[in-house]
Scaffold this motif. Structure first.
Motif, PDB file in Angstrom:
ATOM      1  N   ASP A  18      80.200  23.612  -5.250  1.00 40.65           N
ATOM      2  CA  ASP A  18      80.630  24.372  -5.970  1.00 40.65           C
ATOM      3  C   ASP A  18      81.838  23.690  -7.724  1.00 40.65           C
ATOM      4  OD1 ASP A  18      79.741  26.171  -5.467  1.00 40.65           O
ATOM      5  OD2 ASP A  18      81.680  27.502  -4.871  1.00 40.65           O
ATOM      6  N   VAL A  19      81.792  23.881  -8.300  1.00 41.97           N
ATOM      7  CA  VAL A  19      82.066  23.335  -9.758  1.00 41.97           C
ATOM      8  C   VAL A  19      83.100  23.750 -10.098  1.00 41.97           C
ATOM      9  CG1 VAL A  19      81.952  22.172 -12.260  1.00 41.97           C
ATOM     10  CG2 VAL A  19      79.982  21.966 -10.438  1.00 41.97           C
ATOM     11  N   ILE A  20      84.491  23.282  -9.813  1.00 42.09           N
ATOM     12  CA  ILE A  20      85.759  24.302 -10.517  1.00 42.09           C
ATOM     13  C   ILE A  20      86.323  23.779 -11.924  1.00 42.09           C
ATOM     14  CG2 ILE A  20      87.830  25.163  -9.765  1.00 42.09           C
ATOM     15  CD1 ILE A  20      86.036  25.538  -7.456  1.00 42.09           C
ATOM     16  N   GLY A  21      86.537  25.309 -12.523  1.00 41.58           N
ATOM     17  CA  GLY A  21      87.529  25.010 -14.415  1.00 41.58           C
ATOM     18  C   GLY A  21      88.461  25.287 -14.487  1.00 41.58           C
ATOM     19  N   CYS A  22      88.949  24.003 -14.459  1.00 41.26           N
ATOM     20  CA  CYS A  22      90.655  24.780 -14.672  1.00 41.26           C
ATOM     21  C   CYS A  22      91.132  24.011 -16.183  1.00 41.26           C
ATOM     22  CB  CYS A  22      91.166  23.351 -13.602  1.00 41.26           C
ATOM     23  SG  CYS A  22      93.150  23.316 -13.078  1.00 41.26           S
ATOM     24  N   MET A  23      91.534  25.268 -16.429  1.00 38.92           N
ATOM     25  CA  MET A  23      91.314  25.048 -18.353  1.00 38.92           C
ATOM     26  C   MET A  23      93.187  25.634 -18.957  1.00 38.92           C
ATOM     27  SD  MET A  23      88.285  26.151 -17.837  1.00 38.92           S
ATOM     28  CE  MET A  23      88.311  27.929 -18.141  1.00 38.92           C
ATOM     29  N   VAL A  24      93.774  25.059 -19.714  1.00 43.28           N
ATOM     30  CA  VAL A  24      94.968  25.572 -20.207  1.00 43.28           C
ATOM     31  C   VAL A  24      94.619  25.567 -21.750  1.00 43.28           C
ATOM     32  CG1 VAL A  24      97.855  24.936 -20.549  1.00 43.28           C
ATOM     33  CG2 VAL A  24      96.000  24.012 -18.453  1.00 43.28           C
ATOM     34  N   ASP A  25      95.295  26.321 -21.920  1.00 42.69           N
ATOM     35  CA  ASP A  25      95.456  27.168 -22.925  1.00 42.69           C
ATOM     36  C   ASP A  25      97.130  27.239 -23.746  1.00 42.69           C
ATOM     37  OD1 ASP A  25      95.638  28.363 -25.822  1.00 42.69           O
ATOM     38  OD2 ASP A  25      93.646  30.082 -25.579  1.00 42.69           O
ATOM     39  N   MET A  26      97.451  25.686 -24.345  1.00 37.52           N
ATOM     40  CA  MET A  26      99.121  26.267 -24.675  1.00 37.52           C
ATOM     41  C   MET A  26      99.526  26.685 -26.066  1.00 37.52           C
ATOM     42  SD  MET A  26      99.503  23.300 -22.387  1.00 37.52           S
ATOM     43  CE  MET A  26     101.248  22.345 -23.139  1.00 37.52           C
ATOM     44  N   VAL A  71      96.973  29.602 -18.210  1.00 39.11           N
ATOM     45  CA  VAL A  71      96.232  28.419 -16.903  1.00 39.11           C
ATOM     46  C   VAL A  71      94.644  29.424 -17.071  1.00 39.11           C
ATOM     47  CG1 VAL A  71      95.938  27.626 -15.120  1.00 39.11           C
ATOM     48  CG2 VAL A  71      97.974  27.477 -17.098  1.00 39.11           C
ATOM     49  N   SER A  72      93.427  28.907 -16.367  1.00 39.58           N
ATOM     50  CA  SER A  72      92.609  30.070 -16.172  1.00 39.58           C
ATOM     51  C   SER A  72      91.555  29.300 -15.592  1.00 39.58           C
ATOM     52  CB  SER A  72      91.783  30.840 -17.276  1.00 39.58           C
ATOM     53  OG  SER A  72      91.269  29.776 -17.982  1.00 39.58           O
ATOM     54  N   PHE A  73      90.657  29.966 -14.081  1.00 38.37           N
ATOM     55  CA  PHE A  73      89.639  28.912 -13.482  1.00 38.37           C
ATOM     56  C   PHE A  73      88.534  29.371 -13.700  1.00 38.37           C
ATOM     57  CE2 PHE A  73      94.022  28.778 -12.288  1.00 38.37           C
ATOM     58  CZ  PHE A  73      94.704  27.321 -11.583  1.00 38.37           C
ATOM     59  N   THR A  74      87.680  28.856 -13.713  1.00 38.83           N
ATOM     60  CA  THR A  74      85.843  29.377 -12.903  1.00 38.83           C
ATOM     61  C   THR A  74      85.310  29.023 -11.523  1.00 38.83           C
ATOM     62  OG1 THR A  74      84.551  27.606 -14.639  1.00 38.83           O
ATOM     63  CG2 THR A  74      85.493  29.039 -16.053  1.00 38.83           C
ATOM     64  N   GLY A 133      95.034  22.760  -8.960  1.00 40.74           N
ATOM     65  CA  GLY A 133      95.446  23.277 -10.770  1.00 40.74           C
ATOM     66  C   GLY A 133      96.258  22.072 -12.522  1.00 40.74           C
ATOM     67  N   TRP A 134      97.159  22.719 -12.078  1.00 37.62           N
ATOM     68  CA  TRP A 134      97.822  21.883 -12.917  1.00 37.62           C
ATOM     69  C   TRP A 134      99.619  22.523 -12.802  1.00 37.62           C
ATOM     70  CZ3 TRP A 134      95.616  19.489 -16.889  1.00 37.62           C
ATOM     71  CH2 TRP A 134      94.070  19.890 -17.468  1.00 37.62           C
ATOM     72  N   ALA A 135      99.796  21.148 -12.861  1.00 36.91           N
ATOM     73  CA  ALA A 135     101.762  21.115 -13.352  1.00 36.91           C
ATOM     74  C   ALA A 135     102.288  20.217 -14.035  1.00 36.91           C
ATOM     75  CB  ALA A 135     102.087  20.243 -11.901  1.00 36.91           C
ATOM     76  N   ASP A 136     103.840  20.760 -14.349  1.00 35.69           N
ATOM     77  CA  ASP A 136     104.696  20.013 -15.855  1.00 35.69           C
ATOM     78  C   ASP A 136     104.911  19.024 -15.352  1.00 35.69           C
ATOM     79  OD1 ASP A 136     106.798  21.013 -14.520  1.00 35.69           O
ATOM     80  OD2 ASP A 136     106.801  22.950 -15.793  1.00 35.69           O
ATOM     81  N   GLY A 137     106.063  18.654 -16.191  1.00 32.03           N
ATOM     82  CA  GLY A 137     106.667  17.849 -15.971  1.00 32.03           C
ATOM     83  C   GLY A 137     108.131  17.383 -15.162  1.00 32.03           C
ATOM     84  N   SER A 138     108.178  18.546 -14.650  1.00 31.23           N
ATOM     85  CA  SER A 138     109.502  19.569 -13.163  1.00 31.23           C
ATOM     86  C   SER A 138     108.722  18.792 -11.865  1.00 31.23           C
ATOM     87  CB  SER A 138     110.514  19.731 -14.085  1.00 31.23           C
ATOM     88  OG  SER A 138     109.378  21.149 -14.255  1.00 31.23           O
ATOM     89  N   PHE A 139     107.348  18.882 -11.877  1.00 29.25           N
ATOM     90  CA  PHE A 139     106.475  18.737 -11.198  1.00 29.25           C
ATOM     91  C   PHE A 139     107.297  17.954  -9.868  1.00 29.25           C
ATOM     92  CE2 PHE A 139     103.513  17.694  -8.052  1.00 29.25           C
ATOM     93  CZ  PHE A 139     103.708  19.132  -7.142  1.00 29.25           C
ATOM     94  N   ALA A 140     107.370  18.092  -8.217  1.00 23.55           N
ATOM     95  CA  ALA A 140     108.230  17.508  -6.998  1.00 23.55           C
ATOM     96  C   ALA A 140     107.807  17.830  -6.195  1.00 23.55           C
ATOM     97  CB  ALA A 140     109.599  17.425  -7.380  1.00 23.55           C
ATOM     98  N   GLY A 141     106.622  18.863  -5.938  1.00 23.10           N
ATOM     99  CA  GLY A 141     105.366  19.027  -4.881  1.00 23.10           C
ATOM    100  C   GLY A 141     104.912  17.758  -4.208  1.00 23.10           C
ATOM    101  N   GLY A 188      81.291  27.578 -13.506  1.00 24.65           N
ATOM    102  CA  GLY A 188      81.390  28.237 -15.221  1.00 24.65           C
ATOM    103  C   GLY A 188      81.217  29.997 -14.749  1.00 24.65           C
ATOM    104  N   ARG A 189      82.153  30.486 -13.948  1.00 23.88           N
ATOM    105  CA  ARG A 189      81.916  31.825 -13.914  1.00 23.88           C
ATOM    106  C   ARG A 189      83.638  32.194 -14.069  1.00 23.88           C
ATOM    107  NH1 ARG A 189      77.566  34.506 -10.694  1.00 23.88           N
ATOM    108  NH2 ARG A 189      78.210  35.977 -11.088  1.00 23.88           N
ATOM    109  N   GLY A 190      83.897  33.243 -15.012  1.00 23.01           N
ATOM    110  CA  GLY A 190      85.360  33.604 -14.415  1.00 23.01           C
ATOM    111  C   GLY A 190      85.523  34.619 -14.131  1.00 23.01           C
ATOM    112  N   GLU A 191      86.144  35.453 -15.792  1.00 18.95           N
ATOM    113  CA  GLU A 191      86.715  36.633 -15.399  1.00 18.95           C
ATOM    114  C   GLU A 191      85.509  37.994 -14.456  1.00 18.95           C
ATOM    115  OE1 GLU A 191      88.513  38.498 -18.692  1.00 18.95           O
ATOM    116  OE2 GLU A 191      89.496  37.162 -18.797  1.00 18.95           O
ATOM    117  N   GLU A 192      83.654  37.235 -14.764  1.00 16.48           N
ATOM    118  CA  GLU A 192      82.945  38.570 -14.126  1.00 16.48           C
ATOM    119  C   GLU A 192      82.173  38.438 -12.566  1.00 16.48           C
ATOM    120  OE1 GLU A 192      80.888  34.453 -15.951  1.00 16.48           O
ATOM    121  OE2 GLU A 192      82.374  35.495 -16.314  1.00 16.48           O
TER     122      GLU A 192
END
Length: 88
Positions: free
Chosen positions: A60-68, A73-76, A10-18, A79-83
């Motif tokens: 498998d191929v994982i897609g990881c997208m962010v619409d700023m 945040v969405s994942f596929t 996935g994604w993390a923002d600037g304050s991520f400390a994992g 290539g398939r997501g909601e479906e």
């Protein structure tokens, strides 16, 4: 994917400390500053786990997208997501 095992992608923002708590297994999605998909356990993560998505397999191929603009945040999976039940 090179393995079908336990991963949180996935994604993390600037304050991520994992990475500071890696010894106890914390990583992407385990706190409020990151979002992740785990296809081995079929969860989405953002501070807590919610059952979601499809099980992945090796190759498998994982897609990881962010619409700023929309703050989404969405994942596929291959290539398939909601479906396939992986809506936002």
């Amino acid at each position: 994917l090179e393995t079908a095992g336990c991963l949180q992608i996935g994604w993390a923002d600037g304050s991520f400390a994992g990475h500071c708590h890696a010894d106890r297994g914390d990583g992407c999605g385990d706190g409020p500053s990151s979002w992740a998909y785990d296809g081995w356990r079929r969860y989405r993560w953002h501070a807590t786990a919610t059952e979601w998505g499809c099980r992945w397999t090796e190759g498998d191929v994982i897609g990881c997208m962010v619409d700023m603009d929309e703050k989404v945040v969405s994942f596929t999976l291959n290539g398939r997501g909601e479906e396939i039940g992986m809506g936002v």
